[in-house]
Scaffold this motif. Structure first.
Motif, mmCIF file in Angstrom:
data_model
loop_
_atom_site.group_PDB
_atom_site.id
_atom_site.type_symbol
_atom_site.label_atom_id
_atom_site.label_comp_id
_atom_site.label_asym_id
_atom_site.label_seq_id
_atom_site.Cartn_x
_atom_site.Cartn_y
_atom_site.Cartn_z
ATOM 1 N N UNK A 183 0.883 -1.164 0.000
ATOM 2 C CA UNK A 183 0.000 0.000 0.000
ATOM 3 C C UNK A 183 0.920 1.214 0.000
ATOM 4 N N UNK B 254 2.356 4.887 0.056
ATOM 5 C CA UNK B 254 2.047 6.166 0.707
ATOM 6 C C UNK B 254 0.940 6.032 1.759
ATOM 7 N N UNK B 255 0.990 4.936 2.492
ATOM 8 C CA UNK B 255 0.036 4.719 3.584
ATOM 9 C C UNK B 255 0.123 5.861 4.591
ATOM 10 N N UNK B 256 1.336 6.285 4.867
ATOM 11 C CA UNK B 256 1.547 7.412 5.778
ATOM 12 C C UNK B 256 1.376 8.701 4.979
ATOM 13 N N UNK B 257 0.165 9.218 5.014
ATOM 14 C CA UNK B 257 -0.156 10.344 4.104
ATOM 15 C C UNK B 257 0.580 11.625 4.492
ATOM 16 N N UNK C 16 -4.023 -2.791 8.186
ATOM 17 C CA UNK C 16 -3.436 -1.790 7.291
ATOM 18 C C UNK C 16 -4.492 -0.816 6.776
ATOM 19 N N UNK C 17 -5.561 -1.364 6.239
ATOM 20 C CA UNK C 17 -6.639 -0.501 5.764
ATOM 21 C C UNK C 17 -7.468 0.008 6.936
ATOM 22 N N UNK D 272 -6.015 3.026 8.854
ATOM 23 C CA UNK D 272 -5.534 4.191 8.109
ATOM 24 C C UNK D 272 -6.279 5.490 8.444
ATOM 25 N N UNK E 262 -4.818 6.750 11.624
ATOM 26 C CA UNK E 262 -3.405 7.112 11.474
ATOM 27 C C UNK E 262 -3.238 8.362 10.623
ATOM 28 N N UNK E 263 -4.124 8.535 9.636
ATOM 29 C CA UNK E 263 -4.094 9.765 8.843
ATOM 30 C C UNK E 263 -4.212 10.991 9.737
ATOM 31 N N UNK F 95 1.136 10.187 13.352
ATOM 32 C CA UNK F 95 2.496 10.710 13.473
ATOM 33 C C UNK F 95 2.672 11.609 14.702
ATOM 34 N N UNK G 172 6.894 2.512 11.764
ATOM 35 C CA UNK G 172 6.806 3.663 10.872
ATOM 36 C C UNK G 172 5.867 4.763 11.329
ATOM 37 N N UNK G 173 5.156 4.543 12.418
ATOM 38 C CA UNK G 173 4.266 5.580 12.959
ATOM 39 C C UNK G 173 4.655 5.863 14.409
#
Lengths: 481, 481, 481
Positions: A309, A311-314, B335-336, B339, B342-343, B347, B373-374
């Motif tokens: 997936x 650019x999952x981290x937008x 993952x989905x 999101x 996480x969007x 971060x 990654x987050x």
């Protein structure tokens, strides 16, 4: 420092060490990677240690991001004006060193430490207190002529290195390399045909890219037949620049064989800006069938790596762009997805498809049974998040039952990090050595066959599967059986 | 009896033993569990061995059910009048002993045997012939003052124990504990905010529970803003009772950010009894986003454990109610699903989300890449069916590559079985010791770093991740980096 | 040659060897397999080595196909007139020997090599140069009376062997065997009720097969009640021929309980040729519930092995038919799929369902929690692509936590390759010995319990689960607890 042995039992370690020693010095075959060809074309000295080893390595920057250290503080370029991107290499390096414990047990730790040691001759353990010492030592090496890219290439023992280019690339760096005796068919540095940006309608500016493809080739890419002809034309140019494979990064492994009419209609509708996400998926799926057809003619090995997936981290994507650590794997089906393509060409040994995955549940359930039952299929090395000592081991443990060793395609380093290439190949060889040693210790394989196998895995098999040996035509190959 | 070492090779066993010895006596951090706070508030003697160790342990009763021994014969309470629930502890115990072979190789065997040995000092192997001997020996201990709950708590070396309560709970036991010097912020026994029954519209009597929430808080929970305000109010009360985290058990990991209007509309429709199962799923998904927002304000760590099909065994549920062994895991996407959340906040290092799973295929494919990654994400310990020596090992082997050690949250015992707490932590420490020892033997990590890591995993990391150390605000934490 | 030991550490190897030795000579229980009963009924000498060991072994022919060697060149029969099917056994054998390296690390290599050694007494390593020597040696043995099927059966130590027949089979070979003192209830060779071809509407000629079922039974299979009655009638005939189980190979594990009206309607619609693929799936799902009901009456153990995409390789299917290596596994759900059946009968210990899988992700997530919580469920041995030393090991490592040993059903060889039966059982015993030895070395299980367990796994458990011991009725069994 002799390096890690990926075995625990003393006898297994001894056998693994002996097997590894037997292939340690074999040349490196690098048929799939993302080194910038400019590095080798220009052969300029590398920049400072942080810009060489930290800033472009998304394994490293994402781990630090996961603990709240932003990419900007690590020097990752940003399109935002106020990003405050760090520019001092030493400051970045110190941040890495202060957080070095985050990498315990990770492949990044292994790759970097082994790179310090085997490439730069530095055995000082990195930590906050030694950050400057290590930085200065690497910086000093980078200033030496022996650490220029081409000198390192030769020191690394690379026999052939494939870079990856878009069909829109003019291959000027490869022309320069060929002029210098480094590139061209059979040369040391070759290209790979990576058409994603003109195939994936969801890429920003897709229609413009298709038009540009037309300009480059002098063909009318406003029609689907013209588009295919233009792709064929670029493939010929890539083959002339040494390419032996194409590379396709799709969200899924889906394939579909549209009729000519359906494909035409979908393509022209998309050029009018009327394609839905489902249309884009269908088009990608159909294009894999088209590329397989082209491969049957021109012999390029078709590499497919689905399942990310992108650019999952937008936020990361918005701030720092693509390929900076914001992609995440997803569950990936191969069995239903590949069937349309396999129905058409799966039993044709002239076709060669190398499959990668980010979903290791597919190893034993789907990929090994497929590769062990279709003449066209080979299994690519564990990819990306799985390209680790434990990932490589689990790959062998999971696929050998149904696919054996000879339906696998050999290690690919898949890296942009030029200096990590020898380390990555070495670790893969060590892991395979340990796996083969486990078979020997269990009386499942005699040592002499294990020794022959590791040489095949390390060198002969990737050379043959990626058609880097005699560079014979597919038909010649099949006829020689 | 020195206990199991989860390694086979002698050198690995020696290193594992040494690493384990270095953390063996460290206090226990128990940030996630389901011990009844009444046990510690009242500090009454425990009942007989069967009622302590068999009847409430669904791992044990489900295994016996799988061989046709009904929960009623094991004393599990039933709402059915004619259930014939066994009431004699000794009879239940003998049934366990006669079927002890069923537990070979299972964690229940290990937990019980180690509990007999390390808590009660009984090394007689359990079998049909020794059933009475073991029963009597445990019963004798339970009559001693040293085996009262608070005495055991201190003997176990528990530094902090979190129980789990609904927002509808009046926290009276925690008030009692605080009055006794055992509870409150920074105390030895704290609570956890578990709002599932007022968030999940599919709970029986949901609307009534929402109304009850309004009564408790004096707020109008007939509107969505009022409902949110009431939850915030209860969170404050929980924080005053020591809570540092919330706990959310959802069927899936789905998140969604509804608009205020959409959320209002869905909530009031549901109160009218007009919500579909899809509505309930959407509401749960949206509430995770709301809870993340609350966490950003009040600092509660958000724990999410999705993936159980609750009450899969419908006969068991009908006869004996919830949480008696009738839940089954299902494949779970992260993952989905995550999101949207996480969007918005993935971060933000001030947010802390701890993810659990029952689907270990997600370890390497989804959870480790996400946590690596987050900034907001941490990986919870292997949960429930995976909270076993082999499950804990596979967790480390699968997640360390992409997440390292420092994006994991440390062991949680997640248990109602108070007497099993020290054993469970000890086994987790032994498994981590064996894993770290394997890295040491393979020359992948120096011993001194392994020793530092095991202390972090066993003690410092859970304390920090669950904000049990300085109990600083999220912003203070981030600013200190 | 003592054979492989599936352990690496010397102490684990010693214990594994000792455990294996303790069960090495136990009789073989073979409750699930596909040996042609004609072989044992006729007791004719086997044909040449290639026809015995290569041509019918789809593990072998698919691996060679994966490298471009067509089944026709290996003697696999074809319906195509111009297939050019090789008829010379020696030529086929040489092709195998010349490609022997493809099988390194695979179970085929192990099975064949151990068959050469333990059945035929040939220890010459196979390779291109020794092809004729090995061929001639096997051929010489096959001519001896001691290598007739029945003599081998006794030499192999087989106590009971179940073959698999369709309800349309007249069981003539089993009648012959019974007449010879080899078959019948409690006999050495028994049958298994495999109704797929009359249950799966997607089989070619389904309606005709249903009509044929009516002719055989003298019942009116044009109605659904008549169809069920005919199946019950055939089950009685199979039980009279010794059957203790039924066997169901479905694409998925889906179950559904239709009403009588719905089932009638679907059945008659399908006989009119109006069933959709979705109807066929529903019918298969419903029939599993019907078969469970029948099992409650007649005691046949219900075996379900879902998850294969049959005839994935369409060219192979068109050229060479079914069951020649063209099937591929797919991801398989059990939790939702089985719930309707389990709701009805999952807690009834008189019912016995043995579940197999090709998707090993289900081991720890679904199958072990299900089998460890429902009285009716048992886990079948790793199947097909997973029936390998590593697959067997991963099975134990994944299911023991939640299911223990006693919810597993023991090894089944599931093979058509008669001569490989002892080798397959021996390898399974060796793998279980190594797994149990690992528990012993880690101080997780005392040696004496490991020894008792391996005897149960190798012999007593399959005999009991498949009702091959006292052949008692399900009710008698349950009452004896």
């Amino acid at each position: 420092m002799t390096g890690p042995v990926f075995a625990i039992d003393p006898r297994q370690r001894d056998i693994a060490t002996e097997l590894h020693a037997s292939v340690r010095e074999l040349p490196l075959i690098c048929p799939h990677g993302h080194v910038d060809p400019r590095i080798l074309a220009d052969d300029e000295p590398f920049p400072d240690p942080a810009r060489l080893l930290v800033v472009p390595d998304h394994y490293v920057t994402r781990m630090l991001l996961s603990q709240g250290i932003t990419p900007a503080r690590l020097g990752v370029p940003s399109s935002a004006e106020d990003a405050g991107v760090e520019t001092d290499g030493r400051t970045i390096w110190r941040l890495l060193a202060a957080n070095w414990h985050l990498f315990r047990g990770t492949p990044s730790r292994l790759w970097l430490e082994r790179t310090f040691s085997t490439v730069f001759g530095i055995d000082t353990p990195l930590r906050a207190e030694t950050a400057d010492e290590v930085y200065d030592a690497i910086a000093a090496r980078l200033a030496e002529p022996a650490f220029r890219p081409r000198a390192l290439f030769e020191q690394f023992g690379i026999e052939v290195l494939a870079t990856t280019e878009s069909p829109l690339d003019d291959l000027a760096r490869h022309a320069k390399l060929e002029a210098d005796g480094w590139g061209g068919p059979g040369g040391r540095v070759i290209t790979t045909f990576r058409p994603d940006e003109v195939v994936d309608m969801e890429f920003a500016g897709w229609a413009g890219k298709v038009a540009r493809l037309g300009e480059i080739t002098g063909l009318d890419t406003a029609t689907f037949p013209g588009f295919l002809a233009a792709l064929r034309s670029r493939r010929e140019a890539f083959i002339a620049a040494g390419a032996t494979s194409s590379d396709h990064g799709h969200p899924t492994a889906r394939t579909v064989a549209l009729s000519e009419t359906e494909a035409n209609e979908l393509f022209t509708r998309a050029l009018r800006g009327e394609a839905s996400p489902a249309d884009a998926e269908t088009f990608r799926a159909h294009m894999l069938v088209e590329f397989a057809r082209m491969s049957l003619d021109d012999g390029l090995v078709l590499q497919l790596h689905p399942g990310a997936v992108r650019n999952h981290n937008t936020w990361l994507h918005a701030a720092h762009g693509r390929d900076v650590g914001g992609d995440i794997p997803q569950a990936t089906d191969y069995v239903r997805a590949l069937q349309p393509l396999l129905d058409l060409h799966g039993n044709d040994p002239r076709l060669r498809i190398v499959l990668y995955t980010l979903d290791e549940t597919a190893f034993s359930r789907e990929l090994a049974p497929l590769a062990g039952g279709y003449a066209a299929l080979y299994l690519g090395a564990p990819w990306w998040f799985l390209d680790t000592p434990d990932g490589l081991r689990r790959f062998r443990e999971s696929v050998t039952d149904s696919a054996g060793f000879y339906n696998t395609a050999g290690f690919v380093d898949d890296t942009r990090a030029f200096c990590s290439i020898p380390v990555r190949h070495d670790i893969a060889r060590r892991v395979d050595a340990a796996y083969l040693a486990s078979l020997v210790v269990q009386d499942r394989l005699p040592f002499d066959e294990a020794a022959e196998t590791i040489a095949d895995l390390a060198y002969h098999l990737p050379k043959r599967v990626f058609r880097l040996d005699a560079r014979r035509s597919p038909t010649q190959e099949v006829e020689s059986r």
